[in-house]
Design a protein around this motif. Sequence first.
Motif, PDB file in Angstrom:
ATOM      1  N   LEU B  13       1.433  -2.546  14.698  1.00  0.00           N
ATOM      2  CA  LEU B  13       1.978  -1.941  13.480  1.00  0.00           C
ATOM      3  C   LEU B  13       1.197  -0.677  13.115  1.00  0.00           C
ATOM      4  O   LEU B  13       1.780   0.358  12.769  1.00  0.00           O
ATOM      5  N   ILE B  14      -0.134  -0.758  13.218  1.00  0.00           N
ATOM      6  CA  ILE B  14      -0.975   0.411  12.913  1.00  0.00           C
ATOM      7  C   ILE B  14      -0.701   1.533  13.918  1.00  0.00           C
ATOM      8  O   ILE B  14      -0.604   2.708  13.557  1.00  0.00           O
ATOM      9  N   THR B  92      -4.702   6.854   1.717  1.00  0.00           N
ATOM     10  CA  THR B  92      -3.912   5.800   2.358  1.00  0.00           C
ATOM     11  C   THR B  92      -4.779   4.792   3.099  1.00  0.00           C
ATOM     12  O   THR B  92      -4.277   3.758   3.535  1.00  0.00           O
ATOM     13  N   ALA B  94      -7.567   3.083   1.875  1.00  0.00           N
ATOM     14  CA  ALA B  94      -7.892   1.926   1.035  1.00  0.00           C
ATOM     15  C   ALA B  94      -6.662   1.064   0.781  1.00  0.00           C
ATOM     16  O   ALA B  94      -6.753  -0.163   0.775  1.00  0.00           O
ATOM     17  N   THR B  95      -5.486   1.697   0.611  1.00  0.00           N
ATOM     18  CA  THR B  95      -4.292   0.895   0.352  1.00  0.00           C
ATOM     19  C   THR B  95      -3.915   0.074   1.582  1.00  0.00           C
ATOM     20  O   THR B  95      -3.252  -0.950   1.449  1.00  0.00           O
ATOM     21  N   THR B  96      -4.314   0.523   2.773  1.00  0.00           N
ATOM     22  CA  THR B  96      -4.102  -0.292   3.964  1.00  0.00           C
ATOM     23  C   THR B  96      -5.150  -1.396   4.038  1.00  0.00           C
ATOM     24  O   THR B  96      -4.860  -2.518   4.460  1.00  0.00           O
ATOM     25  N   GLN B  97      -6.364  -1.074   3.604  1.00  0.00           N
ATOM     26  CA  GLN B  97      -7.444  -2.056   3.721  1.00  0.00           C
ATOM     27  C   GLN B  97      -7.307  -3.219   2.751  1.00  0.00           C
ATOM     28  O   GLN B  97      -7.891  -4.278   2.992  1.00  0.00           O
ATOM     29  N   VAL B  98      -6.556  -3.056   1.660  1.00  0.00           N
ATOM     30  CA  VAL B  98      -6.376  -4.192   0.750  1.00  0.00           C
ATOM     31  C   VAL B  98      -5.259  -5.123   1.229  1.00  0.00           C
ATOM     32  O   VAL B  98      -5.010  -6.150   0.612  1.00  0.00           O
ATOM     33  N   THR B  99      -4.574  -4.759   2.315  1.00  0.00           N
ATOM     34  CA  THR B  99      -3.566  -5.667   2.856  1.00  0.00           C
ATOM     35  C   THR B  99      -4.247  -6.615   3.851  1.00  0.00           C
ATOM     36  O   THR B  99      -5.477  -6.628   3.972  1.00  0.00           O
ATOM     37  N   LEU B 100      -3.438  -7.377   4.554  1.00  0.00           N
ATOM     38  CA  LEU B 100      -4.004  -8.372   5.471  1.00  0.00           C
ATOM     39  C   LEU B 100      -4.358  -7.768   6.834  1.00  0.00           C
ATOM     40  O   LEU B 100      -4.527  -8.479   7.810  1.00  0.00           O
ATOM     41  N   ILE B 101      -4.462  -6.442   6.888  1.00  0.00           N
ATOM     42  CA  ILE B 101      -4.871  -5.754   8.118  1.00  0.00           C
ATOM     43  C   ILE B 101      -6.386  -5.620   8.099  1.00  0.00           C
ATOM     44  O   ILE B 101      -6.964  -5.225   7.088  1.00  0.00           O
ATOM     45  N   THR B 350     -14.761  -3.295   5.003  1.00  0.00           N
ATOM     46  CA  THR B 350     -14.760  -3.622   3.577  1.00  0.00           C
ATOM     47  C   THR B 350     -14.894  -5.134   3.418  1.00  0.00           C
ATOM     48  O   THR B 350     -14.458  -5.867   4.293  1.00  0.00           O
ATOM     49  N   PRO B 351     -15.418  -5.653   2.308  1.00  0.00           N
ATOM     50  CA  PRO B 351     -16.010  -4.904   1.199  1.00  0.00           C
ATOM     51  C   PRO B 351     -17.238  -4.115   1.660  1.00  0.00           C
ATOM     52  O   PRO B 351     -18.054  -4.663   2.393  1.00  0.00           O
TER      53      PRO B 351
END
Lengths: 332, 362
Positions: B13-14, B92, B94-101, B350-351
């Motif tokens: 997906l990435i 974009t 951080a918004t990807t990193q807060v998902t299950l990826i 992250t974190p």
Amino acid sequence: MSVTTVFDAAGAGHAIVPSGIAVTGVSRSFGAVSALLNATLTVPAGSVTALIGPNGSGKTTLLLMLATLLTPDTGTIRINGHDPVTEPERVRAIMGWMPDTLGSWPSLSARAALQTTGRLYRMTREQAAVRADELIALTDLGDFADRPSRVLSRGQKQRLSLARALVHSPGVLLLDEPASGLDPAARTSLRHLLRRLAGEGSAILVSSHVLAELDEMADAAVYLADGRTASPEQVAAAGASARAWRIRSLDAPALERALATPGVVGALVQILGVDQLGTLVQVENEASAAALLHNLVLSGVPVCDFGPAVGNLEHTFLDLTRSTGPDAEEMK
Amino acid sequence: MTDSRVFLAGLWLIVTLELRQRVRGVSWYVLLGVFMLLVGIVTFLLWLATSAWLSGGGGVFSTIIFFVLLLGTLVSPALSGNSVNGDRDAGTLATTQVTLISTGQIVLGKFLAAWITALAFLAAALPFLIFAVVLGEVSLATIAVSVLVLAAELGVIAAVGVGLSGILTRPLFSIVLTYLVVAALSLGTLIAFALLGTATQQQATSVNYQVVSSTYDEQTGKQSNIVCSTAQTSTHNVPRFDYFWWILAANPYVVVADAAPGSFDDGGHPTDLFGQIAVGVRSAQAPPKLYEENNWCDEAAEGYSGQAYGLGPTPQETYDGAVPSWFIGLTMHLLLGAGTLTWAWRRTRTPALHLPAGSRIA
């Protein structure tokens, strides 16, 4: 629900008892700069809590830690019982974060961005497509859904950002300045949406500078100044302190005469001046405000508007930042 | 779904997201078109220059491979060198990193996308490579090995670009540094090799015994009554390239050339550019003779024929007698690529424990 699988993964082995957000004694510094000092707050499930503080007070740092992006130096955080530091994946499955920066993949349309986000949350292609359509309708993005997101206006991007935070129907919502750039109609629908989500059991933390708006939707407020959360006693004291009330009369000279008459204005009331909206008076507490209104009506003044000049949150916020001394003033 | 299938689905997906983001629209196809045009012109000129219709396509094939490597290393840093920190700037990441990826999927996915982009250049050069093969005299082993090693080298550049973009905060700086790494490997190794080799000169001594006078018998063709000179000693300085040949092993062009199986004609001369470069690099492995004694009197007594001094070893003999170095170079490159990617992963996890100075995580 199209995303129950995500919840199942997050809640596996646990009875799902959403407990909202609990932050205890959290500190975080960047080099010599302390961004947060011993912050403590709770956001119960089914409520909206406002996060209020001047620029640089640590709001975004706190939200980044709640969003599993940053580790606290000390203290504990629980998102529906899960620790974002040790179990970030479980927290991510139940937490939606809307950042203060308007980041979106510039060449993707809003619809494609939402579908991609859904798939990042491990939805199937079909589930993600269905959910994207739901969110486009929910955030009123229909007219722009198939344009590349780089041509969207600020307010449209803001709505896309909100929709993205909601993709996996999270039980905990973290919203950093969600209302900025929105037109009045969109603000109203944002308010209704957040109230509805809270009614369905979500724990919602909203940071904003538009305090009047938070007044209308927040159940509770957390005040941050210089990285510290104000204690309940401080908040109570600030909320009860003297504040300005605005009086408008159909007969302005009559109001002026009445206020000049001894006995009408009590000892706890002080006249501040007249602006284009009416006369401002400093009132010590609500009892003295009620006494003043009573006297004015008895004096025959046709009062048509009588109320606090600033909202509750703003009054408390201004009082708290004043009381933290000159440092807080400089930061503004 | 099993864990590995979840991981691979997210990774892919990435990759697709990255390709849709970065490789988009008309400009990308114009770039590929210009590249194909250039390769076409080069192929035509090489065909003329090497008389390929007589000598086979080895020269054309090897040069096209190098041309793809050149263009790939010139374009890849610009496409990969801002993939992580550019996303952070655009908000974009951080918004990807807060998902299950996971961060591993993000870094690895961006690397694969950058590699696929670079491989598109190889694919665009394919018609011309096939043309060179059709000209003949290109062995299957040469085709397979050089294409695979070229693909691996393009992967290394993509890995370094993505890695540096995760390590450094500013996109411009990471792109420039990726170019500097490419330049250090491609040109820096040559400069370092030449400078270090010539700077470490050593004195070589040669002792000669000359024939002062002799009687030459025309019947037998032999010399007699040979009067010999005393030992005549002369010294001169020789560069010690043999100490530094391994520097050249780190050059990507040398890796590709040295990896291809040598192809030589009947006289032992290389038939393609790979062979010529490999012979040159491998001949640097031989230490120079620091002491040389020539007794011309003995040679004369044994019957001077001229053949005794021989010609040196043929290029093929030099090639066969030396150690192949390409796997050392390729291993160094793979470690470099894997190392920068690992570092980038650690920096982007992250974190986050630490933030780079002046950077916003969002």
